[in-house]
Design a protein around this motif. Structure first.
Motif, PDB file in Angstrom:
ATOM      1  N   ASP A   7      43.642 -28.470 -59.004  1.00 11.77           N
ATOM      2  CA  ASP A   7      44.792 -27.577 -59.040  1.00 11.77           C
ATOM      3  C   ASP A   7      44.476 -26.151 -59.483  1.00 11.77           C
ATOM      4  O   ASP A   7      45.186 -25.230 -59.112  1.00 11.77           O
ATOM      5  CB  ASP A   7      45.870 -28.150 -59.957  1.00 11.77           C
ATOM      6  N   TYR A  12      39.878 -29.357 -53.826  1.00 16.19           N
ATOM      7  CA  TYR A  12      40.868 -30.409 -53.625  1.00 16.19           C
ATOM      8  C   TYR A  12      40.238 -31.779 -53.376  1.00 16.19           C
ATOM      9  O   TYR A  12      40.666 -32.779 -53.932  1.00 16.19           O
ATOM     10  CB  TYR A  12      41.793 -30.033 -52.464  1.00 16.19           C
ATOM     11  N   ARG A  24      41.774 -26.044 -51.451  1.00 17.10           N
ATOM     12  CA  ARG A  24      43.202 -25.761 -51.365  1.00 17.10           C
ATOM     13  C   ARG A  24      43.550 -24.783 -52.487  1.00 17.10           C
ATOM     14  O   ARG A  24      43.605 -25.160 -53.643  1.00 17.10           O
ATOM     15  CB  ARG A  24      44.008 -27.053 -51.509  1.00 17.10           C
ATOM     16  N   THR A  26      46.047 -22.196 -54.469  1.00 21.09           N
ATOM     17  CA  THR A  26      47.457 -22.008 -54.781  1.00 21.09           C
ATOM     18  C   THR A  26      47.617 -20.763 -55.646  1.00 21.09           C
ATOM     19  O   THR A  26      46.624 -20.192 -56.106  1.00 21.09           O
ATOM     20  CB  THR A  26      48.027 -23.224 -55.529  1.00 21.09           C
ATOM     21  N   ASP A  27      48.853 -20.342 -55.864  1.00 17.05           N
ATOM     22  CA  ASP A  27      49.092 -19.208 -56.755  1.00 17.05           C
ATOM     23  C   ASP A  27      48.628 -19.551 -58.160  1.00 17.05           C
ATOM     24  O   ASP A  27      48.857 -20.649 -58.655  1.00 17.05           O
ATOM     25  CB  ASP A  27      50.585 -18.858 -56.793  1.00 17.05           C
ATOM     26  N   ASN A  71      45.069 -22.131 -47.706  1.00 17.91           N
ATOM     27  CA  ASN A  71      45.549 -21.142 -48.668  1.00 17.91           C
ATOM     28  C   ASN A  71      47.062 -21.202 -48.687  1.00 17.91           C
ATOM     29  O   ASN A  71      47.726 -20.783 -47.762  1.00 17.91           O
ATOM     30  CB  ASN A  71      45.076 -19.740 -48.277  1.00 17.91           C
ATOM     31  N   ARG A  72      47.595 -21.749 -49.762  1.00 18.53           N
ATOM     32  CA  ARG A  72      49.059 -21.910 -49.866  1.00 18.53           C
ATOM     33  C   ARG A  72      49.631 -20.649 -50.397  1.00 18.53           C
ATOM     34  O   ARG A  72      50.500 -20.425 -51.002  1.00 18.53           O
ATOM     35  CB  ARG A  72      49.388 -23.096 -50.753  1.00 18.53           C
TER      36      ARG A  72
END
Length: 72
Positions: A7, A12, A24, A26-27, A71-72
């Motif tokens: 996370d 990931y 993966r 995330t911000d 890239n979320r």
């Protein structure tokens, strides 16, 4: 520890059977992060840092491994 790699770092999944690494992103409020995970074929190393609105990363994987990036 797995949660931090997944996370926060963005490592990931490391699938040693199919020789595949999934990243993966995330911000995050962090400006940078780095880590490595050992495999029998050699380490998977990932580091990233922010430059303005961009996330720049570098990943090193053992020979024959494929990398997928989300890239979320």
């Amino acid at each position: 520890m797995h949660v931090l790699y997944r996370d926060v770092l963005g490592l990931y999944l490391v699938d040693q059977v199919n020789k595949q690494v999934q990243l993966r992103f995330t911000d995050s409020t962090l400006d940078w992060c780095e880590g490595r995970q050992p495999t029998p074929a050699g380490p998977v190393a990932l580091r990233w840092h922010k430059e303005g609105d961009k996330l720049l990363y570098q990943v090193e994987v053992p020979a024959g491994y494929k990398v997928q990036v989300e890239n979320r």
